[in-house]
Design a protein around this motif. Sequence first.
Motif, mmCIF file in Angstrom:
data_model
loop_
_atom_site.group_PDB
_atom_site.id
_atom_site.type_symbol
_atom_site.label_atom_id
_atom_site.label_comp_id
_atom_site.label_asym_id
_atom_site.label_seq_id
_atom_site.Cartn_x
_atom_site.Cartn_y
_atom_site.Cartn_z
ATOM 1 N N GLY A 147 0.798 -1.217 -0.150
ATOM 2 C CA GLY A 147 -0.077 0.150 0.108
ATOM 3 C C GLY A 147 0.737 1.340 -0.043
ATOM 4 O O GLY A 147 1.931 1.285 0.585
ATOM 5 N N GLY A 148 0.498 2.344 -0.925
ATOM 6 C CA GLY A 148 1.166 3.488 -0.790
ATOM 7 C C GLY A 148 2.090 3.623 -2.222
ATOM 8 O O GLY A 148 2.537 4.750 -2.325
ATOM 9 N N GLU A 149 2.030 2.587 -2.948
ATOM 10 C CA GLU A 149 2.695 2.477 -4.101
ATOM 11 C C GLU A 149 1.671 3.265 -5.332
ATOM 12 O O GLU A 149 0.652 3.367 -5.130
ATOM 13 N N ILE A 150 2.609 3.570 -6.513
ATOM 14 C CA ILE A 150 1.643 4.173 -7.495
ATOM 15 C C ILE A 150 1.936 3.248 -8.782
ATOM 16 O O ILE A 150 3.305 3.034 -8.825
ATOM 17 N N ILE A 151 1.087 2.517 -9.214
ATOM 18 C CA ILE A 151 1.594 1.850 -10.237
ATOM 19 C C ILE A 151 0.758 2.102 -11.660
ATOM 20 O O ILE A 151 -0.452 2.752 -11.322
#
Length: 407
Positions: A147-151
Amino acid sequence: MEEKYGNEKGENSVENGESTPYLGWQPLGRLLNIRNDLFDRCILMPGYEASSNIYVIRGDYLSIVDPGNDYTAFIELFDLGFRPQEIKKVFLTHGHFDHVMGTIELIKGYPEIIKEGGFELILHASIHSEFKEEVRKRGCKVTELDGGEIIDMSGFQWEVIHTPGHTIHGLCLFNPETKTVFTGDTVLPHAMSEPDPAAGGTMGHYFLAMRELLKRDVEHVLPGHGYPVANIGRRVIEETYICLMLRVMGAESGAGIKWLDGARFMVERGLFEEAIFCCDREIARDPQNIKALELKGICLNELGRNIEALDIFDKILSLNSDNIMALAGKGFALIGLGRFDESISCLDAALRIYPNFKEALIYKGMALYLSGRVDEALDIGPFRDEFVNRFKQEFFRKTGEKQESQN
């Protein structure tokens, strides 16, 4: 290709989560009557009891959100003209079989996927390792997230939000540009998923998930079951949040609920964020409800949100300058902001009205102690008692830890 979508009668209209029955893959833009780049490039296979909704996003490659548990869905997808090897990313909202088993179906049933390099399976790190190992062994890449990532999926940027509660490994995808969120089973229109203890689901974690979603500007909800919802996404999330609170309170429905009573119930259980939500509901109904304002200010202080608490207590004092709860609450908020002299002045005002106000005496002792006036602080009986009790608790805690480490 578009003429192949939908059922024979074309009954696929959706409004505020209500819909007539429909079958087969549906273009999301037509289904929701909304035109934007994402919805124009996204299609949905509605799920049923043993399978979740399946979403496919078209771009330079195909991305799937939850491949479900219905092998016929992929037969129909490829009948539309798509090719299996175009699938390059598969995202799982959580690990329940009705959402994930299509992953194995794709790998086993369509060898051309592996021949063309396989796809990237994207999931939460805590999803069972056996499943991830099986996917890796068959030639696909596995990307584990927290969680917290940008994909990127098919040209769209998605914020990954960890949303435990239904399971410990729940993830949602939020696209800020279109204000759209894939929610899996975390948020379902007209329903609420139960926490699954076997998958680490808890009601406490569910509250955390709702808070995270409510921080986003959501308009459209694409759930794991049921019909997508357009334009009222935030309301749908709030309804789930309220259902959780009602469940904790043992209430059957929100009809006739007294929000202030709900706030007090949440405070007793240490659920201060939820108490604030309840207070805000009451304040929306009556902006000058002093009890609701007081309780909200107390909760904000408990959460360390002292500047917000200060604003609340100043509002109360503008209505009633002799409100001792507001004076004490403001004094505590000022301590949190390091403004000790102002805090002492505020607490003295409360004590002039009610000299035996224990909380105000303890807070004044805290302000004196933290400002370096230790002797004056210890002259205040309630503060001294509180100070000594906490010292004893800390001493015995550390002594116990030391004994355990020696054993």
